[in-house]
Design a protein around this motif. Structure first.
Motif, PDB file in Angstrom:
ATOM      1  N   ALA A 208      14.233   9.852  -0.423  1.00 37.11           N
ATOM      2  CA  ALA A 208      15.246  10.858  -0.101  1.00 37.11           C
ATOM      3  C   ALA A 208      16.255  11.006  -1.231  1.00 37.11           C
ATOM      4  CB  ALA A 208      15.958  10.475   1.199  1.00 37.11           C
ATOM      5  N   GLN A 209      16.691   9.874  -1.769  1.00 39.65           N
ATOM      6  CA  GLN A 209      17.656   9.928  -2.873  1.00 39.65           C
ATOM      7  C   GLN A 209      17.052  10.580  -4.108  1.00 39.65           C
ATOM      8  OE1 GLN A 209      18.675   5.643  -2.823  1.00 39.65           O
ATOM      9  NE2 GLN A 209      20.802   6.309  -2.536  1.00 39.65           N
ATOM     10  N   SER A 210      15.755  10.376  -4.315  1.00 39.22           N
ATOM     11  CA  SER A 210      15.101  10.939  -5.497  1.00 39.22           C
ATOM     12  C   SER A 210      15.044  12.462  -5.465  1.00 39.22           C
ATOM     13  CB  SER A 210      13.681  10.372  -5.639  1.00 39.22           C
ATOM     14  OG  SER A 210      12.811  10.909  -4.651  1.00 39.22           O
ATOM     15  N   VAL A 211      15.172  13.053  -4.274  1.00 40.00           N
ATOM     16  CA  VAL A 211      15.165  14.519  -4.167  1.00 40.00           C
ATOM     17  C   VAL A 211      16.553  15.053  -3.831  1.00 40.00           C
ATOM     18  CG1 VAL A 211      12.725  14.645  -3.552  1.00 40.00           C
ATOM     19  CG2 VAL A 211      14.433  14.448  -1.729  1.00 40.00           C
ATOM     20  N   GLY A 212      17.569  14.208  -4.017  1.00 41.61           N
ATOM     21  CA  GLY A 212      18.939  14.673  -3.921  1.00 41.61           C
ATOM     22  C   GLY A 212      19.543  14.707  -2.530  1.00 41.61           C
ATOM     23  N   ILE A 213      18.978  13.985  -1.592  1.00 40.40           N
ATOM     24  CA  ILE A 213      19.576  13.922  -0.257  1.00 40.40           C
ATOM     25  C   ILE A 213      20.723  12.924  -0.295  1.00 40.40           C
ATOM     26  CG2 ILE A 213      19.167  13.245   2.158  1.00 40.40           C
ATOM     27  CD1 ILE A 213      16.348  14.372   1.850  1.00 40.40           C
ATOM     28  N   GLY A 214      21.905  13.346   0.146  1.00 35.74           N
ATOM     29  CA  GLY A 214      23.116  12.552  -0.011  1.00 35.74           C
ATOM     30  C   GLY A 214      23.253  11.396   0.967  1.00 35.74           C
TER      31      GLY A 214
ATOM     32  N   ASP B   9      11.958   2.467   1.823  1.00 33.09           N
ATOM     33  CA  ASP B   9      11.093   3.331   1.022  1.00 33.09           C
ATOM     34  C   ASP B   9      11.448   4.801   1.208  1.00 33.09           C
ATOM     35  OD1 ASP B   9       9.788   1.175   0.032  1.00 33.09           O
ATOM     36  OD2 ASP B   9       7.946   1.439   1.175  1.00 33.09           O
ATOM     37  N   LEU B  10      11.679   5.218   2.461  1.00 34.86           N
ATOM     38  CA  LEU B  10      12.003   6.623   2.713  1.00 34.86           C
ATOM     39  C   LEU B  10      13.367   6.992   2.135  1.00 34.86           C
ATOM     40  CD1 LEU B  10      10.715   7.423   6.321  1.00 34.86           C
ATOM     41  CD2 LEU B  10       9.770   8.132   4.126  1.00 34.86           C
ATOM     42  N   TRP B  11      14.310   6.054   2.195  1.00 30.41           N
ATOM     43  CA  TRP B  11      15.629   6.347   1.651  1.00 30.41           C
ATOM     44  C   TRP B  11      15.568   6.484   0.139  1.00 30.41           C
ATOM     45  CZ3 TRP B  11      19.611   8.829   2.445  1.00 30.41           C
ATOM     46  CH2 TRP B  11      20.818   8.605   1.754  1.00 30.41           C
ATOM     47  N   HIS B  12      14.761   5.646  -0.501  1.00 28.98           N
ATOM     48  CA  HIS B  12      14.575   5.765  -1.959  1.00 28.98           C
ATOM     49  C   HIS B  12      13.986   7.134  -2.291  1.00 28.98           C
ATOM     50  CE1 HIS B  12      13.744   4.541  -6.081  1.00 28.98           C
ATOM     51  NE2 HIS B  12      12.508   5.008  -5.920  1.00 28.98           N
TER      52      HIS B  12
ATOM     53  N   HIS C 228       0.824  -1.204   0.000  1.00 25.84           N
ATOM     54  CA  HIS C 228       0.000   0.000   0.000  1.00 25.84           C
ATOM     55  C   HIS C 228       0.862   1.260   0.000  1.00 25.84           C
ATOM     56  CE1 HIS C 228      -3.250   2.773   0.863  1.00 25.84           C
ATOM     57  NE2 HIS C 228      -2.530   3.255   1.854  1.00 25.84           N
ATOM     58  N   ARG C 229       1.926   1.254   0.794  1.00 23.38           N
ATOM     59  CA  ARG C 229       2.783   2.437   0.863  1.00 23.38           C
ATOM     60  C   ARG C 229       3.414   2.732  -0.493  1.00 23.38           C
ATOM     61  NH1 ARG C 229       5.417   0.939   4.957  1.00 23.38           N
ATOM     62  NH2 ARG C 229       7.247   0.131   3.900  1.00 23.38           N
ATOM     63  N   ARG C 230       3.880   1.686  -1.172  1.00 24.69           N
ATOM     64  CA  ARG C 230       4.493   1.887  -2.493  1.00 24.69           C
ATOM     65  C   ARG C 230       3.465   2.376  -3.504  1.00 24.69           C
ATOM     66  NH1 ARG C 230       7.756  -2.594  -0.965  1.00 24.69           N
ATOM     67  NH2 ARG C 230       6.256  -4.078  -1.818  1.00 24.69           N
TER      68      ARG C 230
ATOM     69  N   TYR D 278      21.882   9.290   5.430  1.00 29.59           N
ATOM     70  CA  TYR D 278      21.132   8.043   5.629  1.00 29.59           C
ATOM     71  C   TYR D 278      20.754   7.827   7.099  1.00 29.59           C
ATOM     72  CZ  TYR D 278      19.916   3.114   5.796  1.00 29.59           C
ATOM     73  OH  TYR D 278      19.264   1.928   6.023  1.00 29.59           O
ATOM     74  N   PRO D 279      21.677   8.019   8.070  1.00 26.50           N
ATOM     75  CA  PRO D 279      21.296   7.830   9.474  1.00 26.50           C
ATOM     76  C   PRO D 279      20.134   8.725   9.895  1.00 26.50           C
ATOM     77  CG  PRO D 279      23.673   7.923   9.265  1.00 26.50           C
ATOM     78  CD  PRO D 279      23.113   8.327   7.938  1.00 26.50           C
ATOM     79  N   ARG D 280      20.082   9.928   9.329  1.00 20.97           N
ATOM     80  CA  ARG D 280      18.981  10.843   9.651  1.00 20.97           C
ATOM     81  C   ARG D 280      17.647  10.287   9.141  1.00 20.97           C
ATOM     82  NH1 ARG D 280      19.375  16.027  11.037  1.00 20.97           N
ATOM     83  NH2 ARG D 280      21.565  16.021  10.419  1.00 20.97           N
ATOM     84  N   VAL D 281      17.656   9.766   7.919  1.00 21.62           N
ATOM     85  CA  VAL D 281      16.435   9.196   7.345  1.00 21.62           C
ATOM     86  C   VAL D 281      16.011   7.951   8.131  1.00 21.62           C
ATOM     87  CG1 VAL D 281      15.432   8.114   5.289  1.00 21.62           C
ATOM     88  CG2 VAL D 281      16.894  10.136   5.064  1.00 21.62           C
TER      89      VAL D 281
END
Length: 216
Positions: free
Chosen positions: A151-157, A146-149, A88-90, A161-164
């Motif tokens: 984050a990467q899509s909006v350019g978060i380096g 899912d959140l890391w994917h 559902h989330r995806r 990752y630990p923050r996400v």
């Protein structure tokens, strides 16, 4: 000749294994339905075997004790819940929808007895607690992925990752707290709870993007 004899032996053996697995599955499913209707206190060797349509003696052919049966029931329902939540989330992300939580909260209400077990026993050191703790870690890992994917899509380096991952912990804790409030009757409007969870998640992630994301 020898291969034909071997095949004649293997076929009944496979049938026996299949029958045994089917019987065990019926016992597990019976335990699940009993928990859904009456909670964990409704489950016993007698009630499970009667609901499954077997003699009580058959229970111990498949489970060493009641805890083992409960663990199997929790694993089965937990896997189904995890799959539902992740799918559902995806799907909502792919459709660009903001409602990531309504269906999850509805699932908590539909599977009230198992959701209550998860919320109450996921930190226990008991066998059931370990099963539910593993389920919690799996849901957490799915959410982080899912959140890391995203984050990467909006350019978060990579360095963030630990923050996400920490944000995922905050969100998961909020979902559990919201589910507990709904199940306990402290809040009666699941739509309101879902909306607040979505706003909280959006606020946390937007702040991270504005601070650490790549700007065009």
């Amino acid at each position: 000749m020898s291969s034909a004899i071997s095949s004649d032996i293997e076929i009944p053996a496979r049938r026996q294994r299949g029958t045994r697995e089917a019987t065990r599955e019926r016992l597990v499913q019976a335990a699940i339905e009993l928990i859904r209707k009456g909670g964990i206190s409704a489950v016993s060797t007698v009630s499970v075997t009667q609901a499954a349509g077997f003699a009580q003696s058959s229970f111990y052919m498949h489970f060493a004790n009641m805890d083992e049966c409960l663990n199997a029931a929790a694993e089965k329902v937990g896997a189904e819940m995890r799959t539902f939540i992740a799918t559902h989330r995806r799907q909502t992300q792919e459709r660009g929808e903001k409602d990531h939580f309504q269906a999850v909260l509805n699932l908590f209400l539909q599977e009230r007895r198992f959701a209550e077990l998860l919320l109450r026993h996921r930190h226990d050191s008991s066998p059931l607690g370990r099963v539910l703790g593993q389920l919690t870690e799996q849901i957490r890992a799915d959410l982080i992925s899912d959140l890391w994917h995203l984050a990467q899509s909006v350019g978060i380096g990579e360095e963030h990752y630990p923050r996400v991952a920490l944000q995922s912990d905050f969100i998961l804790a909020s979902v559990f707290a919201a589910g507990e409030a709904l199940l306990a009757g402290r809040v009666g409007d699941a739509n309101l709870v879902a909306e607040e969870l979505s706003l909280l998640t959006e606020a946390v992630f937007t702040a991270t993007y504005l601070r650490y994301g790549k700007k065009d």
